[in-house]
Write an enzyme that holds these catalytic residues in place. Structure first.
Site: not given
Ligand code: EPZ
Length: 423
Positions: A26-27, A121, A126-127, A311, A403
């Site tokens: 998915k990701n 979420c 999740r900024p 995850d 999903r």
């Molecule tokens: C991706 O989400 C995945 N989703 C998530 O999987 C996964 O948990 C996550 O990466 C971490 O591996 C998809 O790929 C569609 P991040 P993403 O930006 O890109 C913080 C699932 O179950 N952050 O790597 O949204 C954020 O809050 C989902 O398949 C900021 O602070 O995650 C988090 O603490 C759930 N500011 C950390 O970074 C930003 O601008 C990692 O988030 C972006 C992120």
């Protein structure tokens, strides 16, 4: 698509025997579909998991004027040649945060975009500040209007970008702009997840010049234009594979997990071996044998790839409820990703939370109960718990599960689980 009231009814404590074929990730498919906005001609994406998220992303591409056909044998044809409306509406983005991944490719192609800010979420904010700061340093003008990111760029220019934390989504968005910016961009603290690696490799096939793929430092030499490619095949879903590995370890039995890339699961395999689970690794499959007993309590911390994936944190927590003693889980990616604790405790687990560290008591006998899904991966943990529990469990709000997991009840039934989807 699952109806809002669908629920699973699961009768527990039957061992699992047989083999499971893992679907496409998915990701990975979501950023690849976003990248097809830059492909400008038809592209066939193979090994696409039939998930509501892939359907949502295809709806979004069609809203913008593109065309997506679901072909047979799990492939889709995305044609973005006529895509002309760089606008991602709130009603789609609110159902799937990954819609935000279209911001980068829209800016790279149209130099303007209007994309709804994603909501939060189940487990908190999740900024997207890293996305927006990164885009600004590439010359993009950003304003927030009525919950939308309104972005314009006269000229995209390369720059040095450092992410305060590693972010999968922000890395994807920034890379998809930097490849067509003037000059060189270096990204430090970039994500190295396999899904981002596949995105970068696809973009390089289209003529981009990205180096450092798989490391936390990417350098990108901007090019004038890209050339369309004909097809790409989605990598196997390491999180689905890890979910089935943990399920087999917890429930017991003997299961072969097929169509995987073992290297993508190294941290999970190491933890399962530490927990005394019998694992046999082949080229693209893993055999796992377990009696659901003699599981050694094993503390973990979640980390960015190649660390233990966040995850799979909820699923691992469920396994540790059966282990031979107390264990801990430190969640380093999302400080509050623990909504599943209360639901697992309803099934007889005893899990406490002390400043973002979960403390899990082992040797639990689980008893079936009515529980509720809160997010994709918490639901997977509840399914595993229900399979281990005595008696019947019902899990409501299975739309969360649909999903992220492709026909999970069929895959589980095929290896002997008693799980029925009910309306
Ligand atoms: C991706 O989400 C995945 N989703 C998530 O999987 C996964 O948990 C996550 O990466 C971490 O591996 C998809 O790929 C569609 P991040 P993403 O930006 O890109 C913080 C699932 O179950 N952050 O790597 O949204 C954020 O809050 C989902 O398949 C900021 O602070 O995650 C988090 O603490 C759930 N500011 C950390 O970074 C930003 O601008 C990692 O988030 C972006 C992120």
């Amino acid at each position: 698509r699952s109806a809002i009231m669908d629920y699973f009814e699961i009768k527990g404590s039957k061992k699992l025997y047989g083999s499971v074929k893992v679907s496409g990730a998915k990701n990975a498919v979501l950023p690849l579909m976003a990248a097809s906005i830059l492909n400008k001609k038809k592209i066939k994406i193979l090994n696409v998991p039939t998930l509501s998220d892939s359907i949502t992303m295809s709806k979004l591409i069609e809203e913008m004027g593109g065309d997506v056909k679901f072909d047979s044998d799990n492939s889709i044809i995305v044609d973005s040649s006529k895509l002309n409306n760089p606008y991602a509406p709130y009603d789609l983005v609110k159902t799937m945060r990954a819609s935000f991944y279209v911001l980068g490719p829209l800016l790279a192609r149209f130099k303007k975009a209007k994309v709804s800010l994603p909501g939060g979420c189940a487990w908190g904010p999740r900024p997207v500040d890293f996305h927006l700061e990164g885009l600004k340093s590439l010359g993009v003008k950003i304003s927030i209007e009525n919950g939308y990111v309104v972005a314009n760029a006269k000229q995209l220019v390369g720059n040095k970008i450092h992410f305060p934390k590693i972010s999968v989504g922000a890395t994807g968005n920034i890379v998809m702009v930097a490849i067509l910016a003037e000059g060189t961009t270096t990204i430090t603290n970039a994500a190295a997840e396999p899904e981002i690696q596949q995105l970068c490799k696809m973009l390089n096939k289209m003529g981009a010049k990205i180096s450092g793929i798989g490391s936390n430092t990417l350098s990108i030499e901007g090019v004038k234009s890209l050339k369309p490619i004909k097809e790409v095949s989605v990598i196997p879903d390491r999180i689905e594979a890890g979910t089935f590995l943990i399920a087999a370890a917890a429930v017991g039995g003997e299961v072969e997990i097929k169509n995987i890339i073992p290297e993508h699961l190294e941290s999970v395999i190491n933890c399962l071996l530490k927990a005394n689970i019998d694992i046999n690794i082949k080229d693209n499959s893993i055999n796992i044998k377990s009696d659901g007993k003699n599981i050694l309590s094993t503390n973990i911390e979640t980390n960015e790839y190649p660390g233990f994936p966040t995850d799979l944190q909820a699923q691992w927590m469920m396994l540790m409820c059966l282990a031979d003693g107390t264990s801990t889980i430190k969640e380093n990616i999302y400080y509050d990703r623990f909504t599943h604790i209360m639901e697992l405790n309803r099934l007889g687990c005893n899990i406490k939370l002390e400043d973002s560290v979960a403390i899990i008591e082992g040797n639990k006998n689980l008893i079936g109960a009515d529980v509720m899904s809160t997010d994709i991966r918490a639901s997977a943990a509840l399914i595993i718990a229900a399979l281990c529990a005595e008696g019947t469990t019902t899990i409501s709000r299975v739309y969360h599960i649909d999903r992220g997991y492709n026909k999970i009840e069929k895959k589980l039934t095929d290896i002997g689980a008693n799980i029925i989807r009910k309306k």
